[in-house]
Design a protein around this motif. Structure first.
Motif, PDB file in Angstrom:
ATOM      1  N   GLY A 201       1.488 -98.763 104.958  1.00 59.59           N
ATOM      2  CA  GLY A 201       2.430 -98.380 106.007  1.00 59.59           C
ATOM      3  C   GLY A 201       2.163 -96.973 106.517  1.00 59.59           C
ATOM      4  N   PRO A 306       9.270 -97.451 102.288  1.00 58.17           N
ATOM      5  CA  PRO A 306       9.005 -98.598 103.158  1.00 58.17           C
ATOM      6  C   PRO A 306      10.120 -98.860 104.173  1.00 58.17           C
ATOM      7  CG  PRO A 306       8.411 -99.148 100.918  1.00 58.17           C
ATOM      8  CD  PRO A 306       9.096 -97.817 100.860  1.00 58.17           C
ATOM      9  N   ALA A 310       9.677 -98.890 108.225  1.00 57.13           N
ATOM     10  CA  ALA A 310      10.075-100.060 109.024  1.00 57.13           C
ATOM     11  C   ALA A 310      10.902 -99.666 110.239  1.00 57.13           C
ATOM     12  CB  ALA A 310      10.870-101.037 108.151  1.00 57.13           C
ATOM     13  N   THR A 371      14.451-105.707 105.898  1.00 55.37           N
ATOM     14  CA  THR A 371      13.498-104.604 106.019  1.00 55.37           C
ATOM     15  C   THR A 371      12.262-104.802 105.157  1.00 55.37           C
ATOM     16  OG1 THR A 371      15.262-103.022 106.539  1.00 55.37           O
ATOM     17  CG2 THR A 371      13.197-102.123 105.715  1.00 55.37           C
ATOM     18  N   MET A 375       8.337-105.692 106.212  1.00 50.11           N
ATOM     19  CA  MET A 375       7.206-104.831 105.892  1.00 50.11           C
ATOM     20  C   MET A 375       6.084-105.612 105.211  1.00 50.11           C
ATOM     21  SD  MET A 375       7.344-101.554 106.711  1.00 50.11           S
ATOM     22  CE  MET A 375       6.392-100.696 105.458  1.00 50.11           C
ATOM     23  N   GLN A 378       4.197-107.717 107.744  1.00 50.52           N
ATOM     24  CA  GLN A 378       3.503-106.886 108.727  1.00 50.52           C
ATOM     25  C   GLN A 378       2.209-106.304 108.166  1.00 50.52           C
ATOM     26  OE1 GLN A 378       4.442-105.665 112.012  1.00 50.52           O
ATOM     27  NE2 GLN A 378       3.973-103.494 112.070  1.00 50.52           N
ATOM     28  N   TYR A 379       2.242-105.847 106.902  1.00 47.48           N
ATOM     29  CA  TYR A 379       1.127-105.057 106.389  1.00 47.48           C
ATOM     30  C   TYR A 379       0.274-105.745 105.322  1.00 47.48           C
ATOM     31  CZ  TYR A 379       2.977-101.056 108.925  1.00 47.48           C
ATOM     32  OH  TYR A 379       3.392-100.204 109.922  1.00 47.48           O
TER      33      TYR A 379
END
Length: 601
Positions: A201, A306, A310, A371, A375, A378-379
């Motif tokens: 992130g 994180p 986010a 949240t 994350m 997404q990553y």
């Protein structure tokens, strides 16, 4: 923008973990021959293992999902849950309270209250604590259902059933020992699963590392009407409730969280105390909560950061919402309501339509509980996503198992054995403990659905602590350090403190206001902290007044080992190396915690 899809390797990683966890339960089943083995691990667990379990029991899905949500909603203010809201209390229980718990040979916190006060005080606490663990288990179910809905597309109902069956299997088989050894495994899985999430992130060019994250969050603060630093400092913006997103003053933070809720949780909540009581000796039991501080002060880096990322990261992966499932056109129209990776919360209106949820002021309610799952998708690439999912499942198993093992111990020893079936065989109580695990998990399904009414489960968790732990800490404080405190004083103090919690909630908002809204705290967390302060104060005062008005029925001999002034001082630490002595370890770790507060002031 694309949707998440798990590959075979992700499922293999997840499957191996589940099989291993159940295998531990089967392997330990043959050692569960007595109720003490099942409920307290025969008091044979080494200090370092008990310490990791002590902290891992607190690092459940509630913690990971909830603190990630807190990181997005409140920023670095969330660190207070780990520093001022944990370290002093963990030192206090290790140095002062553990000798009472372990030395009295009480099998649970309510049983200690029986020894110190009387039966009715024990009964009241046993019932209220059992109810709280049921709520906590239900919140865990909700957390993992949210996770599986986002990552696997499973329905909420199916997710609850699957999670309940897995936990049920290995707790029924292996009892507390199974839970403790799995909690140690889960602790390492959580760190291994979430450390890459933070690194990936921060390395995102659109985030720009730590300095870029701070700059972007300062922009968020200014857009919300706060000064720069509102999301990135721990004390600087607490001089006024209008200067930070939690709407909390430093006194409310220090007294409500740092004193009442922190000491009430770490010092009286049997969920964590049970792990230390399973240690192999008094000295080991005292070191357990202090050694647990070492990982505790590092956890904000993997669960809070994180959430902060986010809030500012650009969305590249579609996070499913209720609107996506049932009203795609509503989802499309509400795209501007997203905050970074965090979607708005939707609900079903009275006419059956899916609409954006709004608070009493008309603002869109954000679904902060998504949240951490957002994350992850997404990553994390294939394989790493499986590890992240396994880490979150591990956090769920850890927290759920902690609540269930605490529930079955308190139910069996403090309710069933004391009031329903006395003088039965040890095998009978062992069988009842396993049955309690089953019906405890089944009852927890109700609170799982209640948790859907909150956009941040940590707000719900602290609410339950305010009802049970806040007044209980006042009772313990007076009971351990004032020998004049009586059973009548303790009972009516607890009753009054709990009633004060309910009355406070009924008269204030944003959550509650059932009678009328006398005051708006601005955030659910600030409301929780002040509710805890009121509950503790009422219990403390009522306990003193009633104790002075009633006769102390217990002699000094009966109170020896239960009251500080009547208990011989611990001498067994003198043979230990300096770095193993609880007081030395505590001093070092407090100094480190103070330094962290200064660095992130």
């Amino acid at each position: 923008m694309h949707t998440v899809r798990l590959e075979y390797v992700d499922y293999i990683i997840l499957g191996v973990y589940v099989i291993f966890v159940l295998g531990v339960g089967f392997a330990l089943k043959r050692y569960m021959k007595t109720s003490t083995d099942f409920f307290l691990s025969g008091r044979s667990i080494p200090a370092w293992i008990a310490a990791l379990a002590f902290i891992s029991a607190n690092l459940g899905a509630n913690e990971v999902i909830g603190m990630g949500a807190n990181g997005a909603k409140y920023g670095l203010l969330t660190c207070h849950f780990y520093w001022i809201g944990a370290v002093p209390a963990m030192v206090f229980i290790g140095l002062f309270m553990m000798p009472f718990y372990y030395g009295s040979k009480a099998r649970s916190v309510p049983e200690y209250l029986k020894f110190r006060f009387d039966e009715k005080t024990r009964g009241f606490n046993a019932i209220s604590f059992a109810a709280m663990t049921i709520f906590q288990s239900g919140i865990s179910m909700y957390a993992v259902a949210t996770l599986l809905n986002v990552l696997l597309g499973w329905s909420f109902h199916l997710s609850v059933i699957v999670s309940a069956v897995i936990v049920l299997a290995y707790i029924v088989l292996g009892g507390l020992t199974s839970a403790i050894y799995n909690e140690v495994l889960q602790f390492f899985l959580i760190f291994l699963g979430f450390l890459p999430l933070v690194l990936l992130g921060l390395s995102d060019p659109d985030v720009g590392g730590w300095s870029g994250l701070v700059d972007k969050l300062n922009g968020v603060a200014q857009s919300e009407g706060f000064q720069p630093g509102a999301w990135t400092s721990v004390w600087a913006n607490t001089g006024s409730i209008a200067d930070n997103p939690m709407h909390i003053h430093w006194f409310g933070m220090a007294m409500g969280l740092g004193f009442v809720l922190a000491f009430g949780y770490w010092c009286t909540d049997f969920l964590v105390v049970q792990r230390a009581m399973a240690a192999e000796s008094m000295s080991a039991a005292r070191r357990v909560p202090i050694l647990a501080i070492i990982p505790k002060i590092m956890i904000p880096a993997i669960v809070i950061v994180p959430g902060m990322i986010a809030l500012v990261a650009p969305q590249r992966v579609q996070v499913p919402t209720l609107a996506d499932e049932r009203a795609p056109e509503v989802a499309a129209q509400s795209s501007a309501s997203w905050r970074g990776l965090i979607p708005p919360k939707f609900k079903e209106a009275e006419d059956g339509k899916i609409v954006l949820e709004r608070d009493s002021k008309g603002n869109v309610v954000m679904d902060y509980d998504k949240t951490i799952p957002a994350m992850l998708i997404q990553y994390f690439p294939t394989g790493l996503l499986g590890l992240g999912l396994t880490a979150l499942l591990a956090s769920f198993m850890s927290g759920m198992a902690g609540n269930v093992t605490a529930f079955n111990t308190v139910w069996t020893y403090d309710i069933y054995q004391s009031y329903i079936a006395r003088n039965k065989s040890d095998r009978h109580y062992l069988r009842m403990g396993r049955m309690a695990t089953v019906f405890g998990i089944l009852i927890s399904i109700g609170p799982a659905y209640l948790a859907t009414r909150f956009n941040n489960i940590m707000d719900f968790i602290q609410l339950t602590f305010g009802f049970v732990n806040a007044p209980l800490f006042a009772t313990f404080l007076l009971g351990m350090f004032w020998k004049r405190a009586t059973g009548h004083g303790a009972f009516f103090g607890l009753l009054s403190g709990t009633a004060a919690s309910a009355l406070h909630q009924a008269l204030t908002v944003p959550k509650g206001g059932w009678i009328t809204a006398v005051y708006d705290y601005g955030s659910e967390m600030a409301q929780n902290f002040w509710m805890a302060i009121f509950a503790w104060t009422v219990c403390f005062v009522v306990t003193i007044v009633v104790s002075l008005a009633t006769r102390q029925k217990k002699s000094d001999d009966q109170l020896r080992g239960l009251v500080y002034s009547l208990t011989p001082r611990i001498k067994e630490d003198r043979h230990l190396a300096w770095y193993l002595r609880p007081a030395v370890l505590a001093a070092i770790l407090i100094a480190i915690t103070v330094a962290l507060n200064v660095v992130f002031w």
